[in-house]
Write an enzyme that holds these catalytic residues in place. Structure first.
Site, PDB file in Angstrom:
ATOM      1  N   CYS A 193     -23.461   7.964 -25.800  1.00  0.00           N
ATOM      2  CA  CYS A 193     -22.425   8.999 -25.785  1.00  0.00           C
ATOM      3  C   CYS A 193     -22.698  10.083 -26.831  1.00  0.00           C
ATOM      4  O   CYS A 193     -23.589  10.905 -26.645  1.00  0.00           O
ATOM      5  CB  CYS A 193     -21.049   8.358 -25.940  1.00  0.00           C
ATOM      6  SG  CYS A 193     -19.718   9.317 -25.184  1.00  0.00           S
TER       7      CYS A 193
ATOM      8  N   HIS B  23     -20.841   4.457 -21.496  1.00  0.00           N
ATOM      9  CA  HIS B  23     -20.673   3.249 -22.309  1.00  0.00           C
ATOM     10  C   HIS B  23     -21.183   2.011 -21.573  1.00  0.00           C
ATOM     11  O   HIS B  23     -20.501   1.494 -20.688  1.00  0.00           O
ATOM     12  CB  HIS B  23     -19.193   3.065 -22.663  1.00  0.00           C
ATOM     13  CG  HIS B  23     -18.700   4.049 -23.671  1.00  0.00           C
ATOM     14  ND1 HIS B  23     -18.650   3.770 -25.017  1.00  0.00           N
ATOM     15  CD2 HIS B  23     -18.255   5.325 -23.539  1.00  0.00           C
ATOM     16  CE1 HIS B  23     -18.193   4.824 -25.669  1.00  0.00           C
ATOM     17  NE2 HIS B  23     -17.940   5.779 -24.790  1.00  0.00           N
TER      18      HIS B  23
ATOM     19  N   GLU C 126     -21.343  -0.991 -22.709  1.00  0.00           N
ATOM     20  CA  GLU C 126     -20.528  -2.178 -23.010  1.00  0.00           C
ATOM     21  C   GLU C 126     -19.285  -2.214 -22.132  1.00  0.00           C
ATOM     22  O   GLU C 126     -18.765  -3.283 -21.826  1.00  0.00           O
ATOM     23  CB  GLU C 126     -20.143  -2.178 -24.489  1.00  0.00           C
ATOM     24  CG  GLU C 126     -18.902  -1.410 -24.870  1.00  0.00           C
ATOM     25  CD  GLU C 126     -19.042   0.105 -24.784  1.00  0.00           C
ATOM     26  OE1 GLU C 126     -18.033   0.809 -24.907  1.00  0.00           O
ATOM     27  OE2 GLU C 126     -20.187   0.578 -24.608  1.00  0.00           O
TER      28      GLU C 126
END
Length: 431
Positions: free
Chosen positions: A319, A403, A405
């Site tokens: 990001c 992202h 995760e």
């Protein structure tokens, strides 16, 4: 408390209410008159106004385009300015509330029903709420979840975060899509006029502000927590070797650290201003540049740090880290019209043609046309074709604009952590 009788002449014909036989036109109809009484406060008694048993609009969202949106407040009270963005996630509002990348922003949830699962202490993505406020359509009047420990309203009030509900979020979202992200002011203070709030919205700007300095950690620390076994996934075939990683905290989310730890990384988290020389002194196997809020051009010190580390060890940018890498490699970044915020963005991996549904939260992007020769665009956002991933094999660089995760999900991109492990392993073996 005084009682004032308020006459409501409800002209009820019992034969119509309780039978299916309609009266003949010539029938003489009998009517009942129902009188109801409402309790009044002493102030209401003086003004003749009845106390309402429901909450009335007591807040305003004033946008810089001049539009004023009446709403009901929950959480904290006061006046707050921020950039309004919309998030299309269906779940995970607590992870959104605690994502440091939302610093300086009001998050509008397009999913209309928010608060039904309450909040719990396991889903926190950082040490506090960093967003400026929450805008929703409907606030759940009850909670139903086995992990719930608190209502959303109480949670926000304790953290001094403003929220509003009973506002037309669809209309605001459409306005943001047409006109782009807008600066707004949330206020519960009736003493402030609409004109004052409008002037506040037009005199503040999020562009060029260093928001990272307000969300980063103050000193280095070690991170050891892994993803809990109840929530872990993709655990087969992991390398048992341990890799030392230094993670730059530009607003890092806890689950990024948990995923790295689950893949066998020993992690040291450092502040955003940590010198590159100090990082290289500990001889890490890799460096992570994390997510974070705001404009990457507002943090030239972070770009310089990235430049000093490039080529020394494998690096992974997520990001904000992806945008800083883009600038450090010689590229340019730009502000998007309304950004990407949500857990349902399709991304194509150009190397293998695989499509991933990703979680995203950013208002800036890297301009691929500005990148030098040798830098490869590895992923593109299928909604608008923007750059969603980079690689520079000559310097052992990889990055994603979203992202991997993805807590609470989806988990399509978790393989990026495995790729980073592979990059560190191959570099280590070649040394």
């Amino acid at each position: 408390m005084s009682i004032k009788a308020m006459d409501f002449s409800l002209r009820i014909n019992p034969s119509i209410c309780f039978t299916q036989n309609l009266p003949k036109p010539s029938s003489k109809l009998r009517f009942l008159t129902v009188r109801c009484s409402l309790p009044l406060t002493s102030d209401d008694a003086a003004t003749g106004l009845a106390e309402r048993p429901w909450k009335v609009a007591d807040a305003r969202l004033v946008l810089e385009d001049g539009s004023i949106w009446k709403a009901k407040s929950f959480g904290a009270s006061g006046t707050q300015v921020g950039e309004v963005v919309f998030n299309t996630s269906l779940t995970g509002y607590q992870e959104i509330l605690t994502d440091p990348s939302y610093a300086g922003q009001f998050v509008l949830m397009t999913n209309p029903h928010i608060g039904n699962t309450g909040v719990n202490f396991d889903d926190e993505e950082s040490r506090q709420c960093f967003l400026a406020g929450l805008v929703i359509r409907s606030l759940s009047i009850t909670t139903s979840n086995w992990r719930c420990v608190e209502t959303l309203g109480d949670y926000l009030a304790e953290r001094n975060i403003m929220g509003i509900y009973d506002v037309d979020t669809r209309a605001i979202t459409r306005r943001l899509r047409q006109d782009g992200s807008l600066i707004g002011v949330l206020s519960t203070e009736q003493s402030r006029s609409d004109e004052v709030l409008l002037e506040m919205s037009r005199s503040w700007d999020i562009v060029g502000i260093d928001l990272i300095s307000g969300v980063t950690c103050n000193a280095p620390y070690e991170w050891v927590d892994k993803t809990k076994s109840d929530w872990d996934f993709n655990s087969n075939g992991r390398d048992q070797e341990t890799y030392r990683v230094v993670a730059y905290d530009f607003g890092i989310k806890h689950n990024i650290l948990r995923r790295l730890a689950s893949y066998g990384c020993k992690i040291t988290v450092v502040p955003s201003t940590w010198p590159a020389a100090e990082t290289l002194k500990v001889k890490p196997d890799g460096v992570l540049f994390s997510n974070g809020p705001g404009d990457p051009s507002a943090v030239p010190y972070a770009v310089e740090t990235v430049k000093e580390i490039l080529g020394k060890v494998p690096v992974f940018g997520i990001c904000m880290g992806h945008q800083l890498l883009g600038q450090a490699l010689g590229g340019k970044t730009f502000k998007m019209k309304f950004g990407h915020h949500g857990g349902n963005h399709p991304v194509c991996n150009l190397r293998n043609g695989r499509v991933e549904i990703s979680a995203q939260n950013h208002n800036y992007a890297v301009d691929p046309a500005s990148l030098p020769e040798g830098v490869e665009v590895t992923h593109v956002n299928l909604n608008d074709g923007s750059c969603a991933g980079l690689a520079y094999p000559a310097l052992n660089v990889m990055s994603l604009q979203y992202h991997p995760e993805a807590s609470p999900g989806p988990h399509d991109s978790d393989c990026a952590f495995r790729e980073f492990i592979g990059l560190m392993k191959s570099t280590k073996q070649a040394a």
